[in-house]
Design an enzyme around this catalytic site. Structure first.
Site, mmCIF file in Angstrom:
data_model
loop_
_atom_site.group_PDB
_atom_site.id
_atom_site.type_symbol
_atom_site.label_atom_id
_atom_site.label_comp_id
_atom_site.label_asym_id
_atom_site.label_seq_id
_atom_site.Cartn_x
_atom_site.Cartn_y
_atom_site.Cartn_z
ATOM 1 N N LYS A 70 0.832 -1.210 0.000
ATOM 2 C CA LYS A 70 0.000 0.000 0.000
ATOM 3 C C LYS A 70 0.860 1.251 0.000
ATOM 4 O O LYS A 70 0.471 2.274 -0.558
ATOM 5 C CB LYS A 70 -0.966 0.001 1.189
ATOM 6 C CG LYS A 70 -2.128 -0.964 0.991
ATOM 7 C CD LYS A 70 -3.276 -0.663 1.922
ATOM 8 C CE LYS A 70 -4.416 -1.632 1.702
ATOM 9 N NZ LYS A 70 -5.445 -1.524 2.746
ATOM 10 N N LYS A 72 -4.020 -10.863 -6.887
ATOM 11 C CA LYS A 72 -5.304 -10.953 -6.172
ATOM 12 C C LYS A 72 -6.356 -10.040 -6.814
ATOM 13 O O LYS A 72 -6.028 -8.926 -7.224
ATOM 14 C CB LYS A 72 -5.013 -10.514 -4.724
ATOM 15 C CG LYS A 72 -6.189 -10.488 -3.803
ATOM 16 C CD LYS A 72 -5.793 -9.951 -2.434
ATOM 17 C CE LYS A 72 -5.958 -8.456 -2.340
ATOM 18 N NZ LYS A 72 -6.003 -7.921 -0.974
ATOM 19 N N LYS A 77 -10.531 -4.460 -5.223
ATOM 20 C CA LYS A 77 -11.356 -3.285 -5.541
ATOM 21 C C LYS A 77 -10.534 -2.159 -6.141
ATOM 22 O O LYS A 77 -11.026 -1.361 -6.901
ATOM 23 C CB LYS A 77 -11.920 -2.710 -4.224
ATOM 24 C CG LYS A 77 -13.117 -3.398 -3.692
ATOM 25 C CD LYS A 77 -13.524 -2.752 -2.374
ATOM 26 C CE LYS A 77 -13.310 -3.726 -1.250
ATOM 27 N NZ LYS A 77 -13.725 -3.417 0.049
HETATM 28 P P1 TYM Z 1 -10.616 -6.363 3.230
HETATM 29 O O1 TYM Z 1 -11.680 -5.349 3.463
HETATM 30 O O2 TYM Z 1 -9.507 -6.020 2.282
HETATM 31 O O3 TYM Z 1 -11.255 -7.707 2.711
HETATM 32 C C1 TYM Z 1 -12.326 -8.325 3.415
HETATM 33 C C2 TYM Z 1 -12.175 -9.824 3.346
HETATM 34 O O4 TYM Z 1 -12.127 -10.267 1.989
HETATM 35 C C3 TYM Z 1 -10.999 -11.113 1.795
HETATM 36 N N1 TYM Z 1 -10.515 -10.929 0.420
HETATM 37 C C4 TYM Z 1 -10.342 -11.927 -0.453
HETATM 38 N N2 TYM Z 1 -10.540 -13.251 -0.355
HETATM 39 C C5 TYM Z 1 -10.282 -14.002 -1.453
HETATM 40 N N3 TYM Z 1 -9.849 -13.493 -2.644
HETATM 41 C C6 TYM Z 1 -9.646 -12.166 -2.778
HETATM 42 N N4 TYM Z 1 -9.256 -11.676 -3.939
HETATM 43 C C7 TYM Z 1 -9.900 -11.319 -1.656
HETATM 44 N N5 TYM Z 1 -9.821 -9.980 -1.464
HETATM 45 C C8 TYM Z 1 -10.189 -9.759 -0.188
HETATM 46 C C9 TYM Z 1 -9.978 -10.629 2.830
HETATM 47 O O5 TYM Z 1 -9.031 -11.631 3.124
HETATM 48 C C10 TYM Z 1 -10.860 -10.312 3.997
HETATM 49 O O6 TYM Z 1 -11.136 -11.464 4.749
HETATM 50 N N6 TYM Z 1 -7.803 -5.930 7.300
HETATM 51 C C11 TYM Z 1 -9.021 -6.498 6.780
HETATM 52 C C12 TYM Z 1 -10.259 -6.033 7.485
HETATM 53 C C13 TYM Z 1 -10.223 -6.216 8.962
HETATM 54 C C14 TYM Z 1 -10.387 -7.449 9.655
HETATM 55 C C15 TYM Z 1 -10.319 -7.113 11.032
HETATM 56 C C16 TYM Z 1 -10.571 -8.757 9.233
HETATM 57 C C17 TYM Z 1 -10.070 -5.240 9.888
HETATM 58 N N7 TYM Z 1 -10.138 -5.787 11.162
HETATM 59 C C18 TYM Z 1 -10.423 -8.104 12.003
HETATM 60 C C19 TYM Z 1 -10.684 -9.736 10.225
HETATM 61 C C20 TYM Z 1 -10.608 -9.415 11.581
HETATM 62 C C21 TYM Z 1 -9.148 -6.093 5.333
HETATM 63 O O7 TYM Z 1 -8.597 -5.122 4.890
HETATM 64 O O8 TYM Z 1 -10.012 -6.854 4.613
#
Ligand code: TYM
Length: 335
Positions: free
Chosen positions: A117, A199, A202
């Site tokens: 990032k 991956k 968005k």
């Molecule tokens: P975020 O918002 O980027 O993504 C949310 C969830 O989607 C999963 N994900 C994917 N899984 C499979 N293939 C993909 N291409 C893909 N892109 C995203 C992510 O692994 C995630 O599970 N840091 C986290 C949010 C967060 C969180 C937490 C998660 C904040 N606090 C506490 C668990 C527990 C994040 O940015 O996810």
């Protein structure tokens, strides 16, 4: 939640930085609903994480409500689970500070998502982007969660959460549960349709790389048809066939068919037929959720009622834990 305290506790969150992708859906949120019967589930729209990257405030507010409605539409049931908005529950920021005093600079420097990032946003490598994983650890540890359902890209953050919890326990006495990641066997990393070694995300600038879960049927089919594959023209899961492997994973996730069945189904058929089938299956799978979403997002008063109730439950639950943490680190009782 008190009456069911023998059940394990699940925590997970998602950033409201735009409509969720098919990757978010398959890797994470579609698994959240089915977990609700077996576990106590706490889910969260992590708007405080979202501002580590610059956000338009008007859009962030809209995206947070959209994320909330989408999660309900994807099957979060408020009779069984808590679904709240992170910035409404102050304990996350409070615990984050304490945990950051128990996290090493070197540990945070090793986080690959920070490195990625900061390369993507070189003009805004802010301190929040750096300490982002500590806030994530606070999200999880404020509930003493046992399991955290996430996609593979969050595994490193989960490992750091465990390290922080372990260090705290060593310094102040056993207190935090060490949370385990809960990663689906198929679909934990859905890849970009245009660059299938990366991956699906968005933030991809190529709109054809990524299916959004509110895309209409024609758009989904068009994106699938344009997906990058290989020149072999054989629907087969194998090393080096990243594009086809990804489409097979997506197809398997939305139809429940395993790879062998998919290979049989498309034996002797070309990629054109396969891509069309994937697009149709995805669109058909998402349609009921999209219809529910349209009703929910039109009813802001209902959404407010939902998150207000959940916010209060999340605050009550996490306050008990954070209060104990305050005592452990030596803060004077406030009352
Ligand atoms: P975020 O918002 O980027 O993504 C949310 C969830 O989607 C999963 N994900 C994917 N899984 C499979 N293939 C993909 N291409 C893909 N892109 C995203 C992510 O692994 C995630 O599970 N840091 C986290 C949010 C967060 C969180 C937490 C998660 C904040 N606090 C506490 C668990 C527990 C994040 O940015 O996810």
């Amino acid at each position: 939640m008190a009456e069911q305290e023998t059940k394990k506790l699940i925590f997970s969150g998602i950033q409201p930085t735009g409509t969720f992708t098919l990757g978010n859906y398959i890797g994470a949120i579609r698994n959240w609903g089915p977990l609700q019967d077996e576990y106590r589930c706490v889910y969260c729209v992590v708007d405080m994480h979202a501002i580590t990257v610059r956000q338009d405030p008007v859009k962030l507010r809209q995206n947070s409500l959209q994320a909330y409605a989408l999660l309900l539409a994807c099957g979060i049931d408020l009779e069984k689970s808590i679904l709240f908005i992170q910035s409404h529950v102050r304990t996350h920021a409070e615990l984050s500070w304490i945990l950051s005093c128990n996290t090493q600079f070197g540990e945070l420097s090793r986080m690959t998502q920070f490195k990625d990032k900061s390369q993507k946003h070189p003009d805004d490598v802010n301190a929040g982007l750096f300490t982002y994983p500590v806030l994530m650890a606070a999200d999880i540890l404020a509930y003493n969660a046992d399991l955290v359902p996430v996609g593979v890209d969050q595994k490193q953050h989960l490992e750091l959460t465990r390290d922080i919890a372990q260090r705290f326990n060593q310094r102040y006495g056993e207190f935090f549960t060490l949370p385990e990641p809960y990663i689906p066997p198929v679909g934990a990393k859905i890849m970009s349709l245009q660059e299938p070694t990366k991956k699906m995300s968005k933030s991809d600038t190529n709109p054809n790389a990524c299916i959004l879960i509110l895309d209409d049927k024609d758009t989904i089919i068009r994106k699938c048809k344009r997906a990058v594959t290989d020149s072999e023209a054989e629907v087969r899961y194998a090393e080096g066939k990243d594009g086809i492997n990804n489409l097979m994973t997506i197809y398997s996730s939305v139809t429940g068919k395993d790879f062998a069945a998919i290979e049989r189904e498309f034996e002797g058929k070309g990629y054109g037929d396969f891509k069309l089938a994937v697009g149709e299956a995805v669109a058909d799978h998402l349609r009921p959720m999209q219809e529910t979403y349209a009703k929910l997002i039109a009813d802001k008063a209902y959404l407010k009622e939902c998150y207000t109730a959940s916010d209060a439950k999340a605050l009550a639950y996490s306050s008990r834990i954070v209060r104990k943490v305050y005592r452990k680190v030596g803060f004077v009782d406030a009352n």
